[in-house]
Design a protein around this motif. Structure first.
Motif, short mmCIF file in Angstrom:
data_model
loop_
_atom_site.label_atom_id
_atom_site.label_comp_id
_atom_site.label_asym_id
_atom_site.label_seq_id
_atom_site.Cartn_x
_atom_site.Cartn_y
_atom_site.Cartn_z
N ALA A 104 0.83 -1.21 0.00
CA ALA A 104 0.00 0.00 0.00
C ALA A 104 0.86 1.25 0.00
O ALA A 104 0.55 2.24 -0.66
CB ALA A 104 -0.94 -0.01 1.20
N TYR A 117 -7.09 4.64 1.80
CA TYR A 117 -7.27 3.62 2.84
C TYR A 117 -8.71 3.70 3.36
O TYR A 117 -9.20 4.77 3.69
CB TYR A 117 -6.30 3.86 3.99
CG TYR A 117 -4.85 3.79 3.62
CD1 TYR A 117 -4.17 2.57 3.59
CD2 TYR A 117 -4.12 4.95 3.30
CE1 TYR A 117 -2.83 2.50 3.25
CE2 TYR A 117 -2.78 4.89 2.97
CZ TYR A 117 -2.14 3.66 2.94
OH TYR A 117 -0.80 3.60 2.61
N TYR A 120 -9.05 -1.46 8.15
CA TYR A 120 -7.93 -2.38 8.37
C TYR A 120 -8.40 -3.67 9.02
O TYR A 120 -9.48 -3.74 9.61
CB TYR A 120 -6.85 -1.73 9.23
CG TYR A 120 -7.10 -1.78 10.72
CD1 TYR A 120 -6.60 -2.82 11.51
CD2 TYR A 120 -7.85 -0.79 11.36
CE1 TYR A 120 -6.84 -2.86 12.88
CE2 TYR A 120 -8.09 -0.83 12.72
CZ TYR A 120 -7.58 -1.87 13.48
OH TYR A 120 -7.82 -1.92 14.83
N LEU A 226 -4.96 -4.24 4.99
CA LEU A 226 -5.67 -2.99 4.67
C LEU A 226 -6.68 -3.18 3.55
O LEU A 226 -6.39 -3.83 2.54
CB LEU A 226 -4.66 -1.91 4.27
CG LEU A 226 -3.67 -1.52 5.37
CD1 LEU A 226 -2.47 -0.81 4.77
CD2 LEU A 226 -4.34 -0.64 6.41
N VAL A 228 -8.33 -1.21 0.78
CA VAL A 228 -8.04 0.02 0.06
C VAL A 228 -9.00 0.17 -1.12
O VAL A 228 -9.63 -0.79 -1.55
CB VAL A 228 -6.58 0.04 -0.45
CG1 VAL A 228 -5.61 -0.01 0.72
CG2 VAL A 228 -6.31 -1.13 -1.40
N LEU A 291 -9.76 3.02 10.30
CA LEU A 291 -8.35 3.29 10.57
C LEU A 291 -8.19 4.01 11.92
O LEU A 291 -8.94 4.93 12.22
CB LEU A 291 -7.75 4.15 9.46
CG LEU A 291 -7.22 3.46 8.20
CD1 LEU A 291 -5.97 2.67 8.49
CD2 LEU A 291 -8.27 2.61 7.53
N GLN A 299 1.72 2.38 9.53
CA GLN A 299 1.85 2.52 8.08
C GLN A 299 2.86 3.61 7.74
O GLN A 299 3.63 3.49 6.78
CB GLN A 299 0.47 2.82 7.49
CG GLN A 299 0.37 2.64 5.99
CD GLN A 299 0.49 1.19 5.56
OE1 GLN A 299 0.59 0.28 6.38
NE2 GLN A 299 0.52 0.97 4.26
N VAL A 322 -6.21 8.69 3.83
CA VAL A 322 -7.17 8.02 4.71
C VAL A 322 -8.57 8.62 4.51
O VAL A 322 -8.75 9.83 4.63
CB VAL A 322 -6.76 8.14 6.19
CG1 VAL A 322 -7.83 7.57 7.11
CG2 VAL A 322 -5.44 7.42 6.43
#
Length: 326
Positions: A104, A117, A120, A226, A228, A291, A299, A322
């Motif tokens: 990522a 993102y 998670y 993650l 994404v 997140l 990260q 994010v």
């Protein structure tokens, strides 16, 4: 004459207002303006790996059941690891997928990155393994040895941080870039001395591949799983992303409550033994979460380390990508 001028002025103003009204009406009705986070797309393209629970979600058909109510067709695309999945995401070929932390970071640092993102998952088991009969007993013994791993994968970061515990760097080993299937063959043939890999491939190598764990990721810097997405897609169709996260959460609960049944289904779809999946499921965490600062910081550490080593071309701020934070 004055009356004619006055009448002409009023008529001109009326026509101008009418034209403006038609233009505004056309603008409001155009697809570009009507698209919003409340709309639904025609399709959702999901990237998945055999090591992720997205596979379970695919086989159960839960996502299709929820999204077909809104006319959304779901299409699935399989990848061996995170880097090729993220290449497809940045190319606009998929909309949502699951990857490890390291790939990522590489995708976010890519010029013109489309990555965001979304959520998670807890870490999966990762380790560096060697053949059971190997004379390699410590991480320091890897110096000068051939080590297989997926370039840019979560195993890449595992290897990097493991080597640092022994005062070594990636330059101290012979790096062999291989995807899991090719790495397994090379490992069993003796073409490489060690292999950095994750579950279920790790568990399979331990049980059936004559492997011994040299060092696992416990105690190494954390690297989360993650969820994404492609920025434009997720921003426009946030409801779709919410459905994906909700259904993935249900899958996690179902697998955790019925691991034997889950192992049977996953074994059938991956051709990886049921006993391997039971081992994999017994040593991983469950759940999909927004997140958190802890995850973002973990990260960011990967990003900073990769930049220091020249693995990414520029510094990045993980938080900039994010979508939502807890």
């Amino acid at each position: 004459m004055k009356r004619r001028l006055l009448l002409f002025s009023v008529l001109s103003a009326f026509l101008l207002l009418a034209a403006c009204g038609q233009e505004r009406s056309a603008s409001l009705s155009s697809p570009k303006q009507s698209a919003s986070t409340d709309s639904w797309p025609k399709e959702l393209h999901v990237g998945f790996q055999k090591s992720s629970f997205s596979l379970f979600l695919k086989e159960k058909g839960y996502l299709e059941k929820q999204l077909q109510k809104h006319g959304v067709q779901v299409k699935w695309f399989e990848f061996q690891s995170g880097p090729p999945l993220l290449e497809a995401l940045n190319a606009g070929q998929i909309d949502i997928g699951y990857v490890g932390g390291a790939p990522a970071v590489l995708a976010q640092a890519n010029p013109g990155s489309k990555l965001v993102y979304i959520a998670y998952e807890p870490e999966v088991a990762r380790a560096i393994i060697v053949p059971k009969t190997s004379p390699i007993r410590t991480v320091a013994d890897l110096k000068g040895k051939r080590v297989a791993f997926g370039k840019g994968s979560s195993a890449h970061y595992t290897l990097l941080t493991a080597l640092e515990t022994a005062g070594l760097t990636l330059d101290d080993i012979s790096q062999v870039y291989l995807q899991p299937a090719e790495a397994r063959t090379a490992f069993e043939r003796g073409d490489v001395d060690a292999w950095a890999i994750w579950d279920p491939f790790l568990a399979d190598a331990e049980v059936n591949g004559g492997a011994r764990v040299l060092i696992d990721a416990n105690g190494l810097p954390k690297q989360y799983g993650l969820i994404v997405g492609r920025k434009e897609y997720v921003k426009q169709y946030r409801k779709v992303a919410d459905v994906v996260i909700k259904e993935l959460g249900k899958v996690h609960q179902e697998i955790q409550s019925s691991p034997d049944e889950a192992a049977r289904l996953l074994a059938k779809e991956t051709k990886i033994g049921e006993d391997i999946w039971k081992k994999t499921l017994s040593r991983r965490g469950y759940g999909g979460f927004p997140l958190t600062k802890e995850v973002i910081d973990a990260q960011q550490r990967i990003a900073d380390r990769f930049y220091e080593l020249g693995l990414i071309p520029k510094t990045i701020k993980v938080r900039d990508a994010v979508i939502a934070e807890q």
